[in-house]
Design a protein around this motif. Structure first.
Motif, PDB file in Angstrom:
ATOM      1  N   ASP A  40       0.866  -1.239   0.131  1.00 26.35           N
ATOM      2  CA  ASP A  40      -0.010   0.183   0.097  1.00 26.35           C
ATOM      3  C   ASP A  40       0.900   1.290   0.213  1.00 26.35           C
ATOM      4  OD1 ASP A  40      -1.899   2.103   0.542  1.00 26.35           O
ATOM      5  OD2 ASP A  40      -3.050   0.801   1.719  1.00 26.35           O
ATOM      6  N   PRO A  41       0.807   2.129  -1.008  1.00 29.83           N
ATOM      7  CA  PRO A  41       1.505   3.427  -0.991  1.00 29.83           C
ATOM      8  C   PRO A  41       1.177   4.315   0.076  1.00 29.83           C
ATOM      9  CG  PRO A  41      -0.182   3.692  -2.691  1.00 29.83           C
ATOM     10  CD  PRO A  41      -0.178   2.166  -2.086  1.00 29.83           C
ATOM     11  N   ALA A  42      -0.151   4.518   0.692  1.00 24.94           N
ATOM     12  CA  ALA A  42      -0.404   5.143   2.014  1.00 24.94           C
ATOM     13  C   ALA A  42       0.462   4.763   3.073  1.00 24.94           C
ATOM     14  CB  ALA A  42      -1.877   4.926   2.149  1.00 24.94           C
ATOM     15  N   TRP A  43       0.960   6.029   3.758  1.00 22.33           N
ATOM     16  CA  TRP A  43       1.808   5.850   4.982  1.00 22.33           C
ATOM     17  C   TRP A  43       0.962   5.113   5.969  1.00 22.33           C
ATOM     18  CZ3 TRP A  43       6.794   5.543   6.080  1.00 22.33           C
ATOM     19  CH2 TRP A  43       6.951   5.484   7.521  1.00 22.33           C
ATOM     20  N   ASP A  44      -0.056   5.435   6.527  1.00 19.45           N
ATOM     21  CA  ASP A  44      -0.912   4.601   7.541  1.00 19.45           C
ATOM     22  C   ASP A  44      -1.455   3.606   7.039  1.00 19.45           C
ATOM     23  OD1 ASP A  44      -1.658   4.002   9.888  1.00 19.45           O
ATOM     24  OD2 ASP A  44      -2.917   6.128  10.181  1.00 19.45           O
ATOM     25  N   VAL A  45      -1.377   2.510   7.574  1.00 17.72           N
ATOM     26  CA  VAL A  45      -2.193   1.300   6.755  1.00 17.72           C
ATOM     27  C   VAL A  45      -2.918   0.631   8.002  1.00 17.72           C
ATOM     28  CG1 VAL A  45      -0.613   0.700   4.947  1.00 17.72           C
ATOM     29  CG2 VAL A  45      -0.036  -0.172   7.089  1.00 17.72           C
ATOM     30  N   THR A  46      -3.055   1.490   9.280  1.00 18.35           N
ATOM     31  CA  THR A  46      -3.570   1.036  10.588  1.00 18.35           C
ATOM     32  C   THR A  46      -5.080   0.373  10.179  1.00 18.35           C
ATOM     33  OG1 THR A  46      -2.443   2.649  11.602  1.00 18.35           O
ATOM     34  CG2 THR A  46      -4.230   1.570  12.733  1.00 18.35           C
ATOM     35  N   GLY A  47      -5.795   1.013   9.590  1.00 17.47           N
ATOM     36  CA  GLY A  47      -7.043   0.787   9.097  1.00 17.47           C
ATOM     37  C   GLY A  47      -7.227  -0.642   8.362  1.00 17.47           C
ATOM     38  N   ASN A  48      -6.364  -0.861   7.862  1.00 18.45           N
ATOM     39  CA  ASN A  48      -6.363  -2.070   6.891  1.00 18.45           C
ATOM     40  C   ASN A  48      -6.289  -3.320   7.621  1.00 18.45           C
ATOM     41  OD1 ASN A  48      -5.869  -0.127   4.933  1.00 18.45           O
ATOM     42  ND2 ASN A  48      -4.268  -0.964   3.911  1.00 18.45           N
ATOM     43  N   ALA A  65      10.557  -4.903   8.876  1.00 17.20           N
ATOM     44  CA  ALA A  65       9.269  -5.176   9.747  1.00 17.20           C
ATOM     45  C   ALA A  65       9.080  -4.130  10.712  1.00 17.20           C
ATOM     46  CB  ALA A  65       9.884  -6.266  10.402  1.00 17.20           C
ATOM     47  N   VAL A  66      10.242  -3.377  11.124  1.00 15.66           N
ATOM     48  CA  VAL A  66      10.108  -2.184  12.079  1.00 15.66           C
ATOM     49  C   VAL A  66       9.210  -1.194  11.207  1.00 15.66           C
ATOM     50  CG1 VAL A  66      11.190  -0.440  13.242  1.00 15.66           C
ATOM     51  CG2 VAL A  66      11.906  -2.907  13.492  1.00 15.66           C
ATOM     52  N   LEU A  67       9.586  -0.876   9.929  1.00 15.77           N
ATOM     53  CA  LEU A  67       8.910   0.161   9.152  1.00 15.77           C
ATOM     54  C   LEU A  67       7.547  -0.230   9.149  1.00 15.77           C
ATOM     55  CD1 LEU A  67       9.149   2.699   7.540  1.00 15.77           C
ATOM     56  CD2 LEU A  67       9.573   1.161   5.500  1.00 15.77           C
ATOM     57  N   ALA A  68       6.975  -1.699   8.648  1.00 13.19           N
ATOM     58  CA  ALA A  68       5.842  -1.887   8.534  1.00 13.19           C
ATOM     59  C   ALA A  68       5.092  -1.708   9.919  1.00 13.19           C
ATOM     60  CB  ALA A  68       5.490  -3.562   8.164  1.00 13.19           C
ATOM     61  N   ALA A  69       5.714  -2.004  10.992  1.00 14.42           N
ATOM     62  CA  ALA A  69       5.106  -1.858  12.384  1.00 14.42           C
ATOM     63  C   ALA A  69       4.807  -0.158  12.544  1.00 14.42           C
ATOM     64  CB  ALA A  69       5.668  -2.410  13.369  1.00 14.42           C
ATOM     65  N   ALA A  70       5.677   0.589  12.200  1.00 13.41           N
ATOM     66  CA  ALA A  70       5.480   1.871  12.197  1.00 13.41           C
ATOM     67  C   ALA A  70       4.687   2.595  11.481  1.00 13.41           C
ATOM     68  CB  ALA A  70       6.933   2.577  12.042  1.00 13.41           C
ATOM     69  N   ARG A  71       4.299   2.003  10.429  1.00 14.18           N
ATOM     70  CA  ARG A  71       3.107   2.597   9.447  1.00 14.18           C
ATOM     71  C   ARG A  71       1.814   1.756   9.890  1.00 14.18           C
ATOM     72  NH1 ARG A  71       5.047   1.373   3.505  1.00 14.18           N
ATOM     73  NH2 ARG A  71       3.064   2.276   3.112  1.00 14.18           N
ATOM     74  N   GLY A  72       1.704   1.201  10.933  1.00 16.82           N
ATOM     75  CA  GLY A  72       0.455   0.472  11.486  1.00 16.82           C
ATOM     76  C   GLY A  72       0.099  -0.785  10.942  1.00 16.82           C
ATOM     77  N   ALA A  73       0.908  -1.770  10.332  1.00 22.28           N
ATOM     78  CA  ALA A  73       0.737  -3.039  10.092  1.00 22.28           C
ATOM     79  C   ALA A  73       1.016  -3.810  11.430  1.00 22.28           C
ATOM     80  CB  ALA A  73       1.440  -3.594   8.931  1.00 22.28           C
ATOM     81  N   GLY A  74       0.387  -4.848  11.525  1.00 16.13           N
ATOM     82  CA  GLY A  74       0.700  -5.929  12.576  1.00 16.13           C
ATOM     83  C   GLY A  74       1.967  -6.827  12.007  1.00 16.13           C
ATOM     84  N   VAL A  75       2.626  -7.067  12.908  1.00 11.56           N
ATOM     85  CA  VAL A  75       4.038  -7.807  12.595  1.00 11.56           C
ATOM     86  C   VAL A  75       4.032  -9.329  13.457  1.00 11.56           C
ATOM     87  CG1 VAL A  75       6.607  -8.069  12.791  1.00 11.56           C
ATOM     88  CG2 VAL A  75       5.236  -5.801  11.963  1.00 11.56           C
TER      89      VAL A  75
END
Length: 179
Positions: A40-48, A65-75
């Motif tokens: 996803d190009p959007a920075w905040d993916v929390t709602g996904n 992995a850390v970048l994905a977590a910072a952007r709101g994804a679970g890891v």
């Protein structure tokens, strides 16, 4: 606006533990995807409600992995938590919020959510238990009031309670006397 719950962050030792955690997350409505690169190009993916999973084998996969977590994804990262990479991963993820190590039960089911608190949360809850206000506890711990409120909200979620007072009481019960 309702705040999304924090994305799950797990560091597990083997693929079997990862499968256990992933099954539970999928059951709770998360969408699992292998690898740590976010499409996803959007920075905040929390709602996904996206949880990424895979092995941490090198510094690049750790950074992803850390970048994905910072952007709101679970890891859900498969990595020896005692290795150099594992310690770095846990340290970096802990800066974002609570990190579960191993296939531990979800909050409120194992009876000891206090073990999952990050040091900032423990310090804040200790100060609140001693009678400080949130603002005073934040200042004493060199945190902004906003960060202190977020850490306390995360603690409430870990304990499965609605109020800060209930979180402090649950923390004191689980911490035990004299600690």
């Amino acid at each position: 606006m309702t705040r999304q719950p924090d994305a799950p962050r797990h560091v597990v030792a083997n693929p079997g533990d990862a499968d256990t955690v992933l099954r539970r997350l999928i059951r709770d409505g998360w969408v699992a995807r292998e690898g740590f690169a976010l499409p996803d190009p959007a920075w905040d993916v929390t709602g996904n409600r996206l949880v990424l999973h895979g092995r941490i084998t090198d510094p690049e996969s750790l950074q992803l992995a850390v970048l994905a977590a910072a952007r709101g994804a679970g890891v859900v990262a498969i990595c020896d938590a005692e290795s150099t990479l594992g310690r770095a991963l846990v340290d970096d993820l802990t800066r974002l919020g609570p990190v579960r190590q191993g296939p531990a039960p979800e909050p409120g089911t194992d009876g000891n959510a206090a073990a999952d608190l990050v040091p900032e949360q423990r310090a804040l809850l200790d100060r609140l238990a001693a009678g400080d206000t949130i603002a005073a506890a934040a200042a004493a711990e060199f945190l902004s009031l906003r960060t202190a409120n977020r850490r306390i909200a995360e603690a409430r979620a870990l304990f499965g309670v609605r109020t800060t007072r209930e979180a402090v009481l649950a923390y004191l019960r689980q911490r035990g006397p004299g600690q």
